[in-house]
Write a protein that holds these residues in place. Structure first.
Motif, PDB file in Angstrom:
ATOM      1  N   GLU A 255     -13.499  30.295  54.085  1.00  0.00           N
ATOM      2  CA  GLU A 255     -15.788  30.373  53.429  1.00  0.00           C
ATOM      3  C   GLU A 255     -15.734  31.801  53.393  1.00  0.00           C
ATOM      4  O   GLU A 255     -15.475  31.935  54.620  1.00  0.00           O
ATOM      5  CB  GLU A 255     -16.474  29.607  53.060  1.00  0.00           C
TER       6      GLU A 255
ATOM      7  N   HIS B  64     -21.871  28.196  49.949  1.00  0.00           N
ATOM      8  CA  HIS B  64     -21.612  27.764  51.551  1.00  0.00           C
ATOM      9  C   HIS B  64     -22.463  27.762  52.536  1.00  0.00           C
ATOM     10  O   HIS B  64     -22.445  26.900  53.567  1.00  0.00           O
ATOM     11  CB  HIS B  64     -20.132  28.673  52.495  1.00  0.00           C
TER      12      HIS B  64
ATOM     13  N   GLY C 146     -19.215  17.295  50.205  1.00  0.00           N
ATOM     14  CA  GLY C 146     -19.505  18.682  50.766  1.00  0.00           C
ATOM     15  C   GLY C 146     -19.349  20.080  50.874  1.00  0.00           C
ATOM     16  O   GLY C 146     -17.886  20.898  51.510  1.00  0.00           O
TER      17      GLY C 146
ATOM     18  N   VAL D  49     -17.827  24.005  51.893  1.00  0.00           N
ATOM     19  CA  VAL D  49     -17.923  23.915  53.201  1.00  0.00           C
ATOM     20  C   VAL D  49     -16.130  23.440  53.736  1.00  0.00           C
ATOM     21  O   VAL D  49     -15.155  22.584  53.274  1.00  0.00           O
ATOM     22  CB  VAL D  49     -18.235  22.384  54.370  1.00  0.00           C
TER      23      VAL D  49
END
Length: 237
Positions: free
Chosen positions: A20, A67, A165, A168
């Protein structure tokens, strides 16, 4: 109870990798978080490591919205970028040297940005990592005419791979690995990793050429412009 279709032997143990970042420019943006893990044949993660970097620049609000990492959090809790970039590069180099394939969704983005980060910090970059498995490239090659987006979230749902999620690094990396295994159960894959890696180089080039034509046709690119189809590391400019 029926068992899952057998995986090719070379997919029974795979590494997974995701970054990320501060943005989408592989040459100028920076690593914020990273994840490298290893999945077994059932898609269970049996080893993993996460990193949080202080990227050395402010994290734009748009990237934080994706993120969740703010500049303040990265400054307070992140490690120096040079350490993170060096350790991630070393981890991937070690896995590849052992012949463990590294799965990365849209691999040319993650590997290219990591290579530019490595050069920025005086770390030896991964110039031509192999073997790499890119579920985005493979999915487009085997199911070319399926309509809709090809984001990881959409493709994971298509192959019934849970993704909790999203954006992530750890969740995206593991989901990409499981999508790669799902693809191998659904489609006939090459017999060796080397053959698959080589085919992906050609697929990436042809997919970029096709997308270039489309973008020119809708005015998103000028006629003399082209998308970079180099894979798994884009050419340095």
């Amino acid at each position: 109870m029926s068992s899952d279709p057998a995986l090719p032997s070379w997919l029974s143990r795979v590494a997974v990798f995701d970054l990320e970042t501060t943005g989408v420019d592989v040459t100028g943006d920076r690593v914020v978080t990273a994840h490298v893990g290893v999945l077994d044949a059932k898609g269970r993660e049996i080893a993993s490591r996460d990193w949080l970097a202080h990227p050395g620049i402010d994290i734009p609000e748009g990237a934080t919205a994706v993120h969740g990492i703010t500049t303040e959090h990265a400054h307070a809790h992140g490690r120096p970028a040079i350490e993170v970039v060096s350790e991630v590069t070393t981890a991937l180099r070690s896995l590849l040297a052992q012949g463990v394939p590294v799965v990365a969704y849209n691999a040319a983005y993650d590997f290219s940005l990591l290579a530019h980060e490595a050069r920025r910090h005086g770390v030896e970059p991964l110039i031509d990592p192999s073997p790499v498995i890119d579920p985005m490239i493979i999915d487009k090659a085997y199911d070319r005419y399926r309509r809709g987006k090809r984001t990881l979230e959409v493709v994971a749902a298509h192959y019934a791979v849970p993704l909790e999620g999203a954006h992530v690094a750890s969740a995206d990396a593991v989901a990409a690995g499981r999508v790669a295994q799902a693809l191998a159960r659904q489609f006939r894959m090459p017999e060796t990793l080397e053959a698959l890696h080589t085919q992906q180089i050609g697929w990436a080039r042809s997919q970029a050429a096709s997308l270039t034509e489309y973008f020119i046709s809708i005015g998103r690119l000028e006629p003399e412009e082209t998308l970079d189809g180099a894979w798994p590391v884009r050419r340095a400019r």
